[in-house]
Write an enzyme that holds these catalytic residues in place. Structure first.
Site, mmCIF file in Angstrom:
data_model
loop_
_atom_site.group_PDB
_atom_site.id
_atom_site.type_symbol
_atom_site.label_atom_id
_atom_site.label_comp_id
_atom_site.label_asym_id
_atom_site.label_seq_id
_atom_site.Cartn_x
_atom_site.Cartn_y
_atom_site.Cartn_z
ATOM 1 N N GLY A 172 7.127 -0.889 2.223
ATOM 2 C CA GLY A 172 6.372 -1.704 3.174
ATOM 3 C C GLY A 172 5.224 -0.922 3.768
ATOM 4 N N ASN A 173 4.603 -1.456 4.785
ATOM 5 C CA ASN A 173 3.510 -0.745 5.455
ATOM 6 C C ASN A 173 3.544 -1.039 6.948
ATOM 7 O OD1 ASN A 173 1.743 -3.144 5.990
ATOM 8 N ND2 ASN A 173 1.844 -3.247 3.744
ATOM 9 N N ARG A 174 2.623 -0.425 7.671
ATOM 10 C CA ARG A 174 2.686 -0.465 9.144
ATOM 11 C C ARG A 174 2.012 -1.687 9.748
ATOM 12 N NH1 ARG A 174 3.642 4.579 11.636
ATOM 13 N NH2 ARG A 174 3.547 6.341 10.204
ATOM 14 N N SER A 175 1.495 -2.597 8.945
ATOM 15 C CA SER A 175 0.755 -3.721 9.524
ATOM 16 C C SER A 175 1.647 -4.517 10.490
ATOM 17 C CB SER A 175 0.270 -4.641 8.411
ATOM 18 O OG SER A 175 -0.249 -5.814 8.984
ATOM 19 N N ALA B 218 -2.026 -6.900 4.894
ATOM 20 C CA ALA B 218 -1.965 -5.603 4.221
ATOM 21 C C ALA B 218 -1.091 -5.815 2.986
ATOM 22 C CB ALA B 218 -1.371 -4.563 5.148
#
Ligand code: C5P
Length: 426
Positions: free
Chosen positions: A212-215, A279
């Site tokens: 995943g990512n930090r968005s 993102a």
């Protein structure tokens, strides 16, 4: 404006006197609501003298005027400085055991909390979670500044300067006014159908793990919200976020990049503008295990020797494959048409090859969209924060419009202003 200045029980309460002066001297009617602990630091006489009004001390005073409800209901702005860890926790969980916490529950105006406490308290997971909860709910929570704290220790936890708290509070009021203002004909988006993507995709590895990512999804949400406020018909395709659905917006939740691609492709024919604020993961695991990957499990792909070596090292190799570029696909499908208008986002960092603007311009050329919104990121910038600085780049001009540091709503407003401008030239 009717301002409620809540004061928590911390040594920084003395700085709230300067903040009170600023509000009072600029003509606002300020009611000070100190907690019992705050009165241990600065006495009632000081607050009354500086505000020129009686101090609202507890729910039992003047009970016939129902102050525990009236003060919050009638306020145009509530500022709490300093907000202690205890006050943040009470506000996050809706406790109301004194006048100030009652005000916080009944206020519907902009609320700004300026925390001050020792670093250990500010960085404690309980406080971090409480602040995140409050921010998700639309409460403005300032970050304390770093520096000398009470006693000999230093670190993040100091109350920001009164001038900075005052500026942030007035910006919060302006933001609310902008959000509620009837759009002018030029600003308005009535009749436009817009498709916005938000959040961060999650690419599963097995039933319990993902990449995943930090968005946080906040920017995409703000874009959807502002477009809806300006009269557009808004569809939001949303990957992971912890935000509740924005009102007046048709929301479709997805998880992976490919799910987002399908949702966008299904909706694009009905859109005049597509804003890709999500993102989207560029890569996904080549294989998704059906059962949870065990420590001892080595998925195929490698020869035996490599497996033995990696077992000895306890290493793992994750094979990734490229995800479709949704935005590039939209540009390609549109061909020579001008509709839909396509807006891309770029989270950029400067490096030895060039600064953020250099990379953003290159990305705009590569992507072929009509507007690129570039923001500077790092682990501490932009993601999840309420304020950011962005640059708006267009293919037909070298001019760059820079917005910020501004709230994500103000940034969204600037993006829609620019979209309107571009549509006007087509
Ligand atoms: O190339 P980069 O990922 O930085 O491009 C960012 C822009 O492209 C964003 O607007 C993002 O939503 C979009 N994007 C996409 N599909 C991908 C990756 C990014 O549409 N697979």
């Amino acid at each position: 404006m009717r301002v409620v200045l809540g004061v928590g029980g911390g040594i920084a309460a003395y700085k709230a006197c300067a903040l009170l002066r600023r509000f009072a001297e600029s003509g606002h009617e300020v009611t000070v609501v100190p907690t019992r602990a705050a009165l241990q630091f600065v006495g009632e006489t000081t607050w009354a003298a500086l505000s020129g009004r009686p101090v609202a001390r507890d729910v039992w005073h003047d009970a016939h005027e129902v102050p525990h409800v009236r003060l919050g209901q009638q306020a145009d702005l509530v500022v709490v400085a300093p907000a202690t860890a205890d006050l943040l926790a009470k506000a996050a969980h809706g406790l109301a055991d004194d006048l100030l916490t009652n005000v916080l529950l009944t206020a519907r105006c902009p609320v700004l909390l300026a925390p001050a406490m020792h670093t250990e308290m500010w960085t404690h997971p309980a406080t971090v979670a409480n602040v995140a909860l409050l921010r998700d709910r639309g409460v403005h929570v300032l970050d304390p500044v770093s520096g000398r704290l009470t006693g000999a220790d230093s670190g993040p936890g100091r109350l920001p300067e009164p001038g900075d708290i005052h500026t942030a509070a007035m910006a919060a009021v302006q933001d609310r006014a902008d959000a509620l203002a009837e759009p002018t004909a030029e600003m308005g988006l009535r009749g436009l159908r817009v498709l916005v993507t938000a959040g961060g995709t999650r690419e599963p590895l097995d039933p319990v793990r993902f990449l995943g990512n930090r968005s946080s999804g906040k920017q995409g949400y703000a874009l959807a919200q502002v477009a809806a406020q300006r009269g557009a018909e808004v569809r939001l395709v949303c990957a992971h976020t912890s935000l509740p659905d924005p009102p007046g917006v048709q929301v479709q939740r997805v998880e992976t990049a490919r799910e987002m691609q399908h949702a966008v492709q299904a909706a694009v024919a009905e859109a005049d503008v597509v804003v890709m604020a999500a993102a989207v993961a560029d890569f996904r695991p080549a294989q998704v295990a059906e059962a949870k990957i065990k420590k001892t499990h080595h998925p195929g792909q490698q020869d035996e020797e490599a497996q033995t070596a990696e077992q000895a090292d306890d290493a793992r190799t994750l094979r990734l494959v490229r995800n479709p570029d949704i935005l590039a696909g939209l540009v390609q499908a549109r061909g020579a048409n001008t509709s839909p208008l396509l807006v891309g986002f770029a989270a950029e960092t400067g490096d030895e090859d060039g600064d953020v603007l250099h990379h953003a311009r290159a990305k705009l050329d590569r992507k072929g969209c009509d507007l690129l919104v570039a923001n500077e990121v790092g682990t501490d910038l932009t993601f999840g924060h309420d304020e950011s600085t962005v640059h708006l780049l267009r293919p037909d001009t070298d001019a760059v419009r820079t917005v910020g540091p501004a709230t994500k709503h103000a940034t969204a407003a600037a993006v829609w202003d620019t979209v309107r401008e571009i549509l006007g030239t087509l």
